[in-house]
Design a protein around this motif. Sequence first.
Motif, PDB file in Angstrom:
ATOM      1  N   VAL A   4      50.280  59.183  43.188  1.00  0.00           N
ATOM      2  CA  VAL A   4      50.134  60.533  42.768  1.00  0.00           C
ATOM      3  C   VAL A   4      50.819  61.475  43.655  1.00  0.00           C
ATOM      4  O   VAL A   4      50.511  61.374  44.748  1.00  0.00           O
ATOM      5  N   TYR A  32      43.335  56.599  33.620  1.00  0.00           N
ATOM      6  CA  TYR A  32      42.690  57.876  33.603  1.00  0.00           C
ATOM      7  C   TYR A  32      43.016  58.842  34.670  1.00  0.00           C
ATOM      8  O   TYR A  32      43.393  58.435  35.637  1.00  0.00           O
ATOM      9  N   PHE A  34      42.202  62.495  36.747  1.00  0.00           N
ATOM     10  CA  PHE A  34      41.050  63.538  37.227  1.00  0.00           C
ATOM     11  C   PHE A  34      41.495  64.401  37.656  1.00  0.00           C
ATOM     12  O   PHE A  34      42.669  64.312  38.673  1.00  0.00           O
ATOM     13  N   TYR A  36      39.731  67.074  40.854  1.00  0.00           N
ATOM     14  CA  TYR A  36      38.489  67.162  41.828  1.00  0.00           C
ATOM     15  C   TYR A  36      38.768  68.512  42.686  1.00  0.00           C
ATOM     16  O   TYR A  36      39.994  68.761  43.033  1.00  0.00           O
ATOM     17  N   LYS A  49      38.470  65.643  33.462  1.00  0.00           N
ATOM     18  CA  LYS A  49      38.914  64.253  33.287  1.00  0.00           C
ATOM     19  C   LYS A  49      39.707  64.265  32.033  1.00  0.00           C
ATOM     20  O   LYS A  49      39.173  64.628  31.021  1.00  0.00           O
ATOM     21  N   LEU A  51      40.545  60.919  29.547  1.00  0.00           N
ATOM     22  CA  LEU A  51      40.112  59.755  29.170  1.00  0.00           C
ATOM     23  C   LEU A  51      41.100  59.148  28.133  1.00  0.00           C
ATOM     24  O   LEU A  51      41.641  57.924  28.084  1.00  0.00           O
ATOM     25  N   ARG A  97      40.574  50.199  33.217  1.00  0.00           N
ATOM     26  CA  ARG A  97      39.934  48.833  33.263  1.00  0.00           C
ATOM     27  C   ARG A  97      38.325  48.986  33.488  1.00  0.00           C
ATOM     28  O   ARG A  97      37.897  49.912  34.117  1.00  0.00           O
ATOM     29  N   ASN A  98      37.648  48.016  33.187  1.00  0.00           N
ATOM     30  CA  ASN A  98      36.354  48.013  33.513  1.00  0.00           C
ATOM     31  C   ASN A  98      35.870  47.488  34.664  1.00  0.00           C
ATOM     32  O   ASN A  98      34.768  46.663  34.689  1.00  0.00           O
ATOM     33  N   ASN A 101      37.685  50.160  39.478  1.00  0.00           N
ATOM     34  CA  ASN A 101      38.325  51.237  39.209  1.00  0.00           C
ATOM     35  C   ASN A 101      38.618  52.372  40.397  1.00  0.00           C
ATOM     36  O   ASN A 101      37.994  53.311  40.261  1.00  0.00           O
ATOM     37  N   GLN A 102      39.225  51.943  41.599  1.00  0.00           N
ATOM     38  CA  GLN A 102      39.343  52.786  42.440  1.00  0.00           C
ATOM     39  C   GLN A 102      40.273  53.781  42.359  1.00  0.00           C
ATOM     40  O   GLN A 102      40.891  54.054  41.155  1.00  0.00           O
ATOM     41  N   PHE A 103      39.891  54.960  42.814  1.00  0.00           N
ATOM     42  CA  PHE A 103      40.629  56.212  42.539  1.00  0.00           C
ATOM     43  C   PHE A 103      41.970  56.393  43.513  1.00  0.00           C
ATOM     44  O   PHE A 103      41.755  55.936  44.832  1.00  0.00           O
ATOM     45  N   PHE A 105      44.278  59.172  45.026  1.00  0.00           N
ATOM     46  CA  PHE A 105      44.458  60.637  45.213  1.00  0.00           C
ATOM     47  C   PHE A 105      45.834  61.066  45.734  1.00  0.00           C
ATOM     48  O   PHE A 105      46.509  60.411  46.147  1.00  0.00           O
TER      49      PHE A 105
END
Lengths: 115, 114
Positions: A4, A32, A34, A36, A49, A51, A97-98, A101-103, A105
Amino acid sequence: AQSVTQLDSQVPVFEEAPVELRCNYSSSVSVYLFWYVQYPNQGLQLLLKYLSGSTLVKGINGFEAEFNKSQTSFHLRKPSVHISDTAEYFCAVSERRNTGNQFYFGTGTSLTVIP
Amino acid sequence: EPEVTQTPSHQVTQMGQEVILRCVPISNHLYFYWYRQILGQKVEFLVSFYNNEISEKSEIFDDQFSVERPDGSNFTLKIRSTKLEDSAMYFCASRRTGGTDTQYFGPGTRLTVL
């Protein structure tokens, strides 16, 4: 892997002026997206967010962001900023994915609203 | 509104000492995370935890780090022998389920290693 990029590390803007904070991402899979916000001495608070569905998403405090798949961007905008919007803003992505799901940044953009 | 809490807010320790950072995730959440933010740098993923085991970890999360959910409410991060470069803000996060659910972040613990 995902990455990112927030191109602007600092953005000063006068009160009641519009602002855009830029975010670009790279990913080999669908993600996805986001935004913050981090106020001084506080944790990360979700602004909005994306999705799926409409590419224009609206969040709290009058912020909105638009997902542009072709440009791999998710820029944050507000038509009229207030002093209280002064904070650090982080763009983040996570894989579609389910599982964990680490973010990932971005480095953050420090928004300073000038009276 | 329920929130993630973290204690202490600031921890100062000597190099080589062990520290334990504590987090209380939101009560019905199942996924737990630790992130860190070195001053002036981006927020970096350390580890995710689900069903009482680590589900993912980053390269940062080496043998000096460990996580534990010792009871039904706490989620801890232990650093066995702190180094100067461990000085950072450590954020805990939790989410109810995987997939599209939002991660909720705590206020962070600022760790200073002298």
